[in-house]
Write an enzyme that holds these catalytic residues in place. Sequence first.
Site, mmCIF file in Angstrom:
data_model
loop_
_atom_site.group_PDB
_atom_site.id
_atom_site.type_symbol
_atom_site.label_atom_id
_atom_site.label_comp_id
_atom_site.label_asym_id
_atom_site.label_seq_id
_atom_site.Cartn_x
_atom_site.Cartn_y
_atom_site.Cartn_z
ATOM 1 N N ASP A 80 57.297 -68.841 -5.263
ATOM 2 C CA ASP A 80 57.009 -69.852 -4.234
ATOM 3 C C ASP A 80 55.544 -69.808 -3.821
ATOM 4 O OD1 ASP A 80 57.612 -67.283 -3.021
ATOM 5 O OD2 ASP A 80 57.512 -68.290 -1.079
ATOM 6 N N GLU A 147 58.920 -65.580 -0.974
ATOM 7 C CA GLU A 147 58.129 -64.441 -0.519
ATOM 8 C C GLU A 147 57.270 -64.802 0.675
ATOM 9 O OE1 GLU A 147 54.425 -61.951 -0.347
ATOM 10 O OE2 GLU A 147 54.637 -64.103 -0.708
#
Length: 480
Positions: A80, A147
């Site tokens: 991400d 994350e």
Amino acid sequence: METNKLADLQPACVFGYFEEICAIPHGSRNTKMISDYLVSFAQDHGLKYIQDDANNVILFVEGTCGMEKHAPVILQGHMDMVCEKDADCALDMTKDGLNVDHDDTVVFAKGTTLGADNGIAVAIILALAADPNIPHPPLELVLTADEEIGLLGANAIDLSVLKGRRLINLDSEGEGVFTVSCAGGCRTSISVPVERRAVYGPCVRLVVDGLRGGHSGTEIDKKYANANKVMGEFLNRIQKIMPLCLTSLAGGSKDNAIPHSCQAMLVAMGIHLERINTIAQELQNEIREKYDEPDASVQAYDVDALGGNALSTESTSKIISLLCSHPNGIQSMSQDIPGLVQTSLNMGVIKLGERFTVSCSVRSSVNAEKEELLAQLKKLSELFEGTYSQSGEYPAWEFRKESSLRETMVRVYTRLFGQAPQVVALHAGLECGLFSKKLPDLDCVSIGPQMHDVHTTRERVEIASVERTWKFILAVLQEL
């Protein structure tokens, strides 16, 4: 949107995959498409894989000829990215790919964050997995989701299938810097009730803009101003000369990104726009002098409206008091490691709706200090009759005195580049702490190519640094 903009860059295999990744929307909480892309990659290359409900993906690559029975090595990054864009950018980052380009020195995205944090790691991992001619031991390739919003993927992932106990994390942003320890942290939120009612009077729009912004971990020690705190001070100074009723207030978009802009709308009783602009100019000058913010802008604008559904003066005063009293920035420095921030928090997002909410990222390498700061925020919430919550908690990654992986990587780096790397502790959060908690005796080092201004629309990654990092990883894997 043009494709193959990075086709001539080296290493071509890495930048080829990076451009494919950039074409797929992959902001935090929007990782299903990129996760499925990774699964398709595994299927196309005949690799064993695991995809879990959190969109995490693990790929398994057998060791090459002569290295099949070596101990596995874990390579890890997150899929991400932080999605930020300029005000005039028309891209919908939940649906559209990025407009990537380069200038022969750096790769960047026009109008948005680039997501080299951590798309370059994913691209390096895929390039390794795709090439059977690269010598390496068995590889366990771990690609985590979400994350950037609290290490959610790493927290959810089941690592019991992994046999490796040497992990190279590719989520660092400085070439030649080996991170071997990091802070733990969590997200916090204070939500305060407010009273609204119809209020009539002249309206003014306040804007704090032009600040640098940046990563709330790696750049919290820079002399960067927080737009939300600046707005709190702006409102406080205006409130001292006239009653105020806020109608809207919003600043920042991510708790872990230092906010670069904040806007407010208010009804000012007995308004004197010239006096407000005088305050704005004085505050702007102070911010430019006190911080490394040469483009800081503090402005007030007359609005063609007469009142609206605004907060009462009492609620407005309460919100301003909370903004001014809420801690922000560095809280303590390490006594053991010179220059290392030990504990900090970032007032990342403020939003006024039916309630007023303040969301922060809290970090500390000392658990006791982190708990003390969290208790302070909870007490502050109670003082303002609000509710307090925290989420996404992750542990600190403690320094390992004996590390064969670190020794090997330092030796290989020194041989390749003629100088030793820096070995450092980091104030930002890395997934290595969670991995170390789940895998006993795990030996970790975090590296990455040189990036600049991550989490901002100025984000860029150095092309030559990516190539050097790629060559270094290949040399390390051959040695392991």
